[in-house]
Write a protein that holds these residues in place. Sequence first.
Motif, short mmCIF file in Angstrom:
data_model
loop_
_atom_site.label_atom_id
_atom_site.label_comp_id
_atom_site.label_asym_id
_atom_site.label_seq_id
_atom_site.Cartn_x
_atom_site.Cartn_y
_atom_site.Cartn_z
N MET A 179 62.49 -16.10 -25.70
CA MET A 179 61.68 -14.99 -25.52
C MET A 179 61.93 -13.67 -26.13
O MET A 179 63.26 -13.44 -25.99
CB MET A 179 61.44 -14.82 -23.87
CG MET A 179 60.45 -14.10 -23.40
SD MET A 179 60.21 -14.05 -21.65
CE MET A 179 61.48 -13.22 -21.20
N SER A 180 61.17 -13.15 -26.64
CA SER A 180 61.36 -11.81 -27.06
C SER A 180 61.69 -10.62 -25.95
O SER A 180 61.26 -10.78 -24.96
CB SER A 180 60.11 -11.20 -28.04
OG SER A 180 60.44 -9.85 -28.17
N HIS A 181 62.68 -9.84 -26.12
CA HIS A 181 63.18 -8.96 -25.02
C HIS A 181 62.77 -7.59 -25.72
O HIS A 181 63.20 -6.42 -24.94
CB HIS A 181 64.45 -8.92 -25.01
CG HIS A 181 64.93 -10.31 -24.26
ND1 HIS A 181 66.31 -10.75 -24.36
CD2 HIS A 181 64.34 -11.12 -23.61
CE1 HIS A 181 66.47 -11.78 -23.65
NE2 HIS A 181 65.21 -12.04 -23.11
N VAL A 182 61.87 -7.49 -26.61
CA VAL A 182 61.37 -6.00 -27.20
C VAL A 182 60.27 -5.60 -26.19
O VAL A 182 59.40 -6.47 -25.73
CB VAL A 182 60.63 -6.34 -28.40
CG1 VAL A 182 59.80 -4.89 -28.81
CG2 VAL A 182 61.55 -6.66 -29.64
N VAL A 183 60.42 -4.55 -25.64
CA VAL A 183 59.44 -4.00 -24.59
C VAL A 183 58.47 -3.34 -25.34
O VAL A 183 58.32 -2.58 -26.08
CB VAL A 183 60.27 -2.71 -23.77
CG1 VAL A 183 59.39 -2.18 -22.96
CG2 VAL A 183 61.50 -3.35 -23.07
N ASN A 184 57.19 -3.87 -24.77
CA ASN A 184 55.90 -3.35 -25.10
C ASN A 184 55.46 -1.85 -24.19
O ASN A 184 55.36 -2.33 -22.87
CB ASN A 184 54.77 -4.43 -25.03
CG ASN A 184 55.07 -5.44 -26.18
OD1 ASN A 184 55.77 -5.25 -26.91
ND2 ASN A 184 54.54 -6.60 -25.82
N LEU A 185 55.42 -0.99 -24.75
CA LEU A 185 55.03 0.34 -23.88
C LEU A 185 53.82 1.00 -23.97
O LEU A 185 53.46 0.98 -25.31
CB LEU A 185 56.25 1.44 -23.96
CG LEU A 185 56.02 2.65 -23.15
CD1 LEU A 185 55.89 2.67 -21.74
CD2 LEU A 185 56.96 3.76 -23.77
N ALA A 186 52.99 1.01 -23.17
CA ALA A 186 51.74 1.71 -23.07
C ALA A 186 51.91 3.12 -22.50
O ALA A 186 52.16 3.07 -21.38
CB ALA A 186 50.40 0.93 -22.49
N LEU A 187 51.27 4.10 -23.35
CA LEU A 187 51.72 5.55 -22.89
C LEU A 187 50.16 6.06 -22.70
O LEU A 187 49.51 6.21 -23.78
CB LEU A 187 52.32 6.38 -24.01
CG LEU A 187 53.79 6.89 -23.35
CD1 LEU A 187 54.49 7.35 -24.77
CD2 LEU A 187 53.19 7.96 -22.66
N ILE A 188 49.83 6.02 -21.62
CA ILE A 188 48.25 6.20 -21.37
C ILE A 188 48.22 7.54 -20.62
O ILE A 188 48.83 7.90 -19.51
CB ILE A 188 47.73 5.18 -20.34
CG1 ILE A 188 47.99 3.86 -21.16
CG2 ILE A 188 46.35 5.27 -19.88
CD1 ILE A 188 47.29 2.67 -20.53
N TYR A 189 47.45 8.61 -20.99
CA TYR A 189 47.42 9.91 -20.43
C TYR A 189 46.12 10.55 -20.89
O TYR A 189 45.30 10.18 -21.45
CB TYR A 189 48.52 10.47 -20.98
CG TYR A 189 48.25 11.14 -22.52
CD1 TYR A 189 47.86 12.39 -22.76
CD2 TYR A 189 48.25 10.18 -23.87
CE1 TYR A 189 47.43 12.93 -24.05
CE2 TYR A 189 48.00 10.80 -24.71
CZ TYR A 189 47.41 12.05 -25.12
OH TYR A 189 47.13 12.65 -26.27
N TYR A 190 46.10 11.78 -20.04
CA TYR A 190 44.74 12.66 -20.24
C TYR A 190 45.44 14.04 -20.11
O TYR A 190 46.40 14.36 -19.73
CB TYR A 190 43.93 12.70 -19.16
CG TYR A 190 42.96 13.80 -19.36
CD1 TYR A 190 41.86 13.79 -20.18
CD2 TYR A 190 42.99 15.17 -18.55
CE1 TYR A 190 41.01 14.72 -20.55
CE2 TYR A 190 42.13 16.01 -18.72
CZ TYR A 190 41.03 15.96 -19.86
OH TYR A 190 40.11 16.93 -20.16
#
Length: 207
Positions: free
Chosen positions: A1-12
Motif C-alpha cells: 500500500m502506498s504511503h504517499v499522502v494525498n492532501l487537498a487544500l481547500i480554501y476561500y
Amino acid sequence: MSHVVNLALIYYSSTGTGTNIANTMAAAAEAAGAQVRVRKVAELAPQAAIESNPIWAAHHAATADIPAPSSDDLTWADAIILGSPTRFGNIAAQMKQFFDTLSPLWLAGVLSDKVYSGFTSTSTRHGGHESTLLAMYNTIHHFGGIIVPPGYTDPIKFVDGNPYGTSHQAVFGPDLGTIDDDTRNSARHQAERVVRIARALKSGSAA
C-alpha cells in the motif's frame, strides 16, 4: 500500500491572503512528499461587491482558473487543510456553502478518519483568529475527522501565538493580500505536520 499522502487544500480568499497561505502550505507539503490539490471554493458575492474593491477584483480575476473542490478531491484525500477568512468570528459564507454541499459524502462515511487542519485571516490582532478556526473544527467533529492543529510544536508557534492554526492579520491598505515571514513559517510548519501525521496514520507507524 502506498504511503504517499494525498492532501487537498481547500480554501476561500477574497483579497489574496488565503491564497498566499494556501500556496505556501502547498509548496511545503509537496516538499514533504505529499501529492497536493489546491482548490478554491466558489465565490458567492455579487460582481458589484467584488468590483467595489480593486484588490478583491484583481484577486478574483487572477484566481479564476483555480478549480473548485469536487467530491473526487475529498474522496482522494488522506488529509484536508481548510482555510477561510473570519466573518465576525465565524467562517465565510463561501466556505459554509461548501460545507453544506457535503451531506452525501458525510452520509456515505467518506469524510471520516481523515486528517483535518485549518487556517484563517482577520483584519484585527484579536477578533476571529481563534473562534473562526474553532467554528471550522466544530464541523470536522461531525465528519468524524482527525483534527491535527499545530499546537505549540515548533518555536514559530510561540511567535504567532495561535495553536489552533495559521492565522494572519490582513491589514487594509496597499499590502492587503500579502503575508509576512511569521505567517509563512507558521504555514510551512502546519503543512509539514499535517503530512507527517497523515503519513504515520496511513502507514501505521509512529509519528
